[in-house]
Design a protein around this motif. Structure first.
Motif, short mmCIF file in Angstrom:
data_model
loop_
_atom_site.label_atom_id
_atom_site.label_comp_id
_atom_site.label_asym_id
_atom_site.label_seq_id
_atom_site.Cartn_x
_atom_site.Cartn_y
_atom_site.Cartn_z
N ILE A 86 1.24 -1.03 -0.25
CA ILE A 86 0.36 -0.27 0.06
C ILE A 86 0.68 1.43 -0.10
CG2 ILE A 86 -2.10 1.21 1.21
CD1 ILE A 86 -2.74 -1.55 1.92
N GLY A 87 2.04 1.43 0.24
CA GLY A 87 3.47 2.50 0.87
C GLY A 87 3.73 2.91 -0.63
N SER A 88 3.83 1.61 -1.54
CA SER A 88 4.37 1.64 -2.13
C SER A 88 2.93 2.70 -4.16
CB SER A 88 5.38 0.22 -3.32
OG SER A 88 4.02 -0.70 -3.05
N MET A 89 1.87 2.08 -3.00
CA MET A 89 1.34 2.67 -4.01
C MET A 89 0.18 4.08 -3.23
SD MET A 89 -2.67 -0.27 -3.66
CE MET A 89 -2.57 -1.53 -4.37
N ARG A 90 0.59 4.41 -2.73
CA ARG A 90 1.00 5.56 -2.62
C ARG A 90 1.71 6.13 -2.99
NH1 ARG A 90 -2.45 9.20 -0.35
NH2 ARG A 90 -3.71 7.76 0.96
N VAL A 91 3.06 5.76 -2.93
CA VAL A 91 4.76 6.15 -3.58
C VAL A 91 4.26 6.79 -5.08
CG1 VAL A 91 6.77 6.50 -3.68
CG2 VAL A 91 6.21 5.55 -1.47
N THR A 92 3.88 5.59 -5.47
CA THR A 92 2.75 6.12 -7.24
C THR A 92 1.91 6.54 -7.81
OG1 THR A 92 2.44 3.30 -6.81
CG2 THR A 92 4.71 3.91 -7.83
N GLU A 93 1.39 7.51 -6.16
CA GLU A 93 0.00 7.86 -7.20
C GLU A 93 -0.92 6.88 -7.56
OE1 GLU A 93 0.99 11.55 -8.65
OE2 GLU A 93 2.71 12.35 -6.72
N GLN A 94 -0.83 5.80 -7.27
CA GLN A 94 -1.92 5.15 -7.55
C GLN A 94 -3.14 5.51 -6.70
OE1 GLN A 94 -1.07 0.87 -7.99
NE2 GLN A 94 0.84 1.31 -8.25
N LYS A 123 4.65 8.20 3.69
CA LYS A 123 5.04 9.15 3.54
C LYS A 123 5.54 9.02 1.92
CE LYS A 123 6.71 11.24 7.79
NZ LYS A 123 8.14 10.68 8.74
N ARG A 124 5.99 10.03 1.48
CA ARG A 124 6.58 10.05 0.25
C ARG A 124 7.67 9.60 -0.35
NH1 ARG A 124 2.00 10.65 -3.45
NH2 ARG A 124 0.41 12.45 -2.42
N GLY A 125 7.69 8.55 -1.33
CA GLY A 125 9.28 8.99 -1.33
C GLY A 125 9.83 7.08 -1.61
N THR A 126 11.04 6.67 -1.82
CA THR A 126 11.09 5.36 -1.91
C THR A 126 11.09 4.62 -0.36
OG1 THR A 126 13.35 5.34 -3.30
CG2 THR A 126 11.70 4.36 -4.50
N GLU A 127 11.87 5.07 0.04
CA GLU A 127 12.66 4.95 1.23
C GLU A 127 11.46 5.12 2.20
OE1 GLU A 127 14.78 8.10 3.07
OE2 GLU A 127 16.30 7.63 2.02
N ALA A 128 10.79 5.49 2.38
CA ALA A 128 9.02 5.53 2.60
C ALA A 128 8.36 4.47 2.80
CB ALA A 128 7.89 6.70 2.58
N VAL A 129 8.43 4.00 1.71
CA VAL A 129 8.03 1.89 1.54
C VAL A 129 8.81 1.30 2.59
CG1 VAL A 129 7.65 0.30 -0.02
CG2 VAL A 129 7.06 2.59 -1.09
N GLY A 130 9.98 1.20 2.33
CA GLY A 130 10.67 0.71 3.73
C GLY A 130 10.17 0.56 4.97
N ALA A 131 9.79 2.30 4.79
CA ALA A 131 9.57 2.44 6.36
C ALA A 131 8.60 2.01 7.04
CB ALA A 131 9.97 4.05 6.44
#
Lengths: 314, 258
Positions: free
Chosen positions: B119-127, B223-231
């Motif tokens: 879901i984080g990556s969905m958020r980051v990629t604005e899906q 949050k935005r950014g790829t790091e946020a997905v891991g976090a």
């Protein structure tokens, strides 16, 4: 679409397996608590339930046949325990059966044990009250154990005292244990006993071989035969003696009671008087005869014929 | 000192904001459960991923759990001459505590982190933003379906893990002595009661709900950014694990009241 169906199938299998385990578990636990079998409710009164809880098993002859369904206090000393018992076993549990609270093993749960009642009585029915029996509790057991330990301690103290006295005292037992004098005396006595037994052996040998009077007495038949003969003769003598005695008895009876001369001699005073008189008269007769004889002897007629003899005598 | 105090105040403030955010999110999700459209297909898909894909891990862990627990407990019981109590003791331990908690932690690690990252990556990629723009409710489609899936699947996985762990215990017992399978299960179930099974199963429903909720929340509000997905993934695991222990503590205390 096919892939989606495949996923759904696998998911279905997984969920079914999980739910199946849950259902089986519920069934097994329910069965254990008799939830799926018809039962009847009976009760028992206790003064102390010793930590028994609702849900604990009820056991009859080692088989779980029910569970405790309710516990409540009736008054300050009576606690009522309600039990659900499987209907199919009620015919085996008699109305006079006794219940007690036990432990399932040393560390196990509490449970109610039903002890079989009298065969002739009827089986239990709904609402019956079973008699309770108080079993010894672990506290009572510990108290009893404590008493036993105290007694054992006292006994051990006494034993210690006795052993000390035996080791150091002057009593007979102590001497028996500690001194050699008695042992040496016993040894001496046993030596004498050995000699005595040797003598006894010799005597018994002689007796067995028929030496001496005792030996003959024990080993020969002749003496026995002679003794038997003597006994039979004695029997005959005794018989004759008996007859004689009977005769004497008869004679004495005749003398005492009969009309014979002797009876009269003894008991008839008139006859006695007459006899006395006769005797006196006889004496007088004899005296008179003597006088007559003397007179005759001195008479001259007879002396004529007897002068020669007189001279010869001179 | 002042800096430390400020840091502490800031941490407490952040924690409370987090708690408030999760409660808001929970209310939002709960509302969605009773609203249309209900995303059944997505829920089944997520249940498949959460359940079937996690099952091998749960099965292996459950088997080892039962086996090791038995091997570790056996010597002590043998010393007391109470080896026959082993099945009962293991079954109570597994059903009441070890099975639910270990399985929930594994699910938090696998499913919770997966949700956080996905879901984080969905958020980051604005899906998620794209969904909102195109009229699809992201909370319904992404979050509610996932939470519903974990709420259903975690209890199922716990039950299966319990069954496999008890079987593992049976295998361990048979390493040292020859015990009949029926006797083992009789001894295991004779010690158990509904007081063991029902609260433990109820607990796993809450575990499942919380794993899905925290994983989705962390991903949804990443949050935005790829790091946020891991976090988000990392935070989802940590928070879920902590939540599992807190819920366990509360549920045990509550069930003790009855």
């Amino acid at each position: 679409m096919k892939n989606n169906n495949n996923h759904q199938l696998k998911l279905g299998i997984l969920i079914t397996a999980g739910l199946l385990f849950f259902v089986v578990s519920v069934y097994l636990l329910g069965k254990q608590q008799n939830m799926f079998s018809s039962d009847i409710k009976v009760k028992a009164h206790f003064t102390n339930i010793k930590g028994l809880q609702v849900g604990n098993n009820v056991r009859f002859s080692g088989i779980n046949i029910g569970t405790v369904t309710d516990i409540h206090i009736l008054n300050d000393s009576v606690i009522e325990v309600e039990m659900a018992i499987e209907k199919e076993v009620t015919k085996f549990i008699k109305k006079d059966s006794k219940v007690e609270i036990s432990n399932d093993g040393l560390m196990g749960n509490k449970l109610i044990t039903i002890n079989p009642g009298n065969r002739s009585t009827l089986g239990i029915s709904e609402g019956d009250e079973l008699l309770s029996k108080n079993k010894i509790t672990s506290d009572e057991l510990l108290e009893e154990t404590k008493n036993i330990i105290m007694t054992t301690k006292t006994v051990a103290g006494n034993l210690k005292e006795i052993t000390e006295k035996l080791n150091n005292g002057n009593g007979d037992f102590s001497k028996l244990l500690n001194e050699d004098e008695i042992t040496s005396n016993l040894k001496k006595v046993s030596g004498e006993m050995v000699g005595l037994s040797s003598d006894l052996r010799k005597i018994s040998y002689k007796i067995n071989n028929g030496h001496g009077d005792i030996g003959r007495l024990l080993n020969e038949d002749g003496i026995t035969r002679q003794a038997n003969e003597a006994i039979s003769k004695l029997d005959s003598i005794a018989f004759i003696g008996q007859q004689t005695m009977n005769n004497l008895h008869k004679t004495s009876v005749e003398i005492n009671e009969g009309n014979g001369v002797i009876n009269k001699l003894i008991y008839d005073t008139v006859l006695s008087y007459k006899l006395d008189t006769t005797m006196v008269k006889l004496n007088q007769g004899i005296d008179e005869a003597k006088q007559a004889a003397s007179t005759i002897d001195n008479s001259w007629i007879l002396n004529v014929f007897s002068k020669k003899d007189k001279k010869r005598d001179k | 000192m002042q800096i430390r105090t400020n840091a502490l105040v800031s941490s407490v403030k952040n924690f409370l904001i987090e708690v408030g955010g999760i409660i808001d999110f929970t209310v939002l999700v709960f509302k969605q459960f009773f609203k249309k459209p209900r995303e059944h297909k997505e829920m089944i898909k997520q249940a498949y991923y959460a359940g079937n894909k996690t099952f091998p891990l749960i099965a292996i862990t459950g088997f080892i759990m039962g086996l090791v627990l038995t091997l570790q407990s056996r010597p002590v019981l043998v010393e007391f001459g109470a080896e026959s109590l082993l099945p009962g003791m293991i079954s109570v331990s597994i059903i009441r505590e070890i099975g639910p908690v270990i399985t929930a932690l594994l699910c938090a690690g696998k499913i919770g982190s997966g949700y956080g990252a996905e879901i984080g990556s969905m958020r980051v990629t604005e899906q998620i933003d794209a969904m909102e723009v195109s009229g699809i409710n992201p909370v319904s489609y992404i979050v509610a379906s996932r939470i519903m899936a974990t709420t259903i699947m975690v209890p199922i996985l716990v039950l299966l893990a319990d069954a496999i762990a008890i079987y593992g215990s049976y295998v361990a017992v048979n390493m040292y002595s020859d015990v009949n399978f029926q006797l083992f299960y009789n001894q295991a179930y004779n010690t158990l009661s509904f007081k063991d099974l029902i609260p433990a199963t109820f607990k796993t429903i809450i575990f499942g709900f919380m794993i899905g909720l925290i994983g989705s929340y962390k991903g949804y509000y990443s949050k935005r950014g790829t790091e946020a997905v891991g976090a988000a993934a990392n935070s989802a695991v940590v928070t879920s694990s902590l939540a599992i222990f807190v819920i366990d503590l509360v549920v045990v205390q509550v069930t003790e009241l009855f």
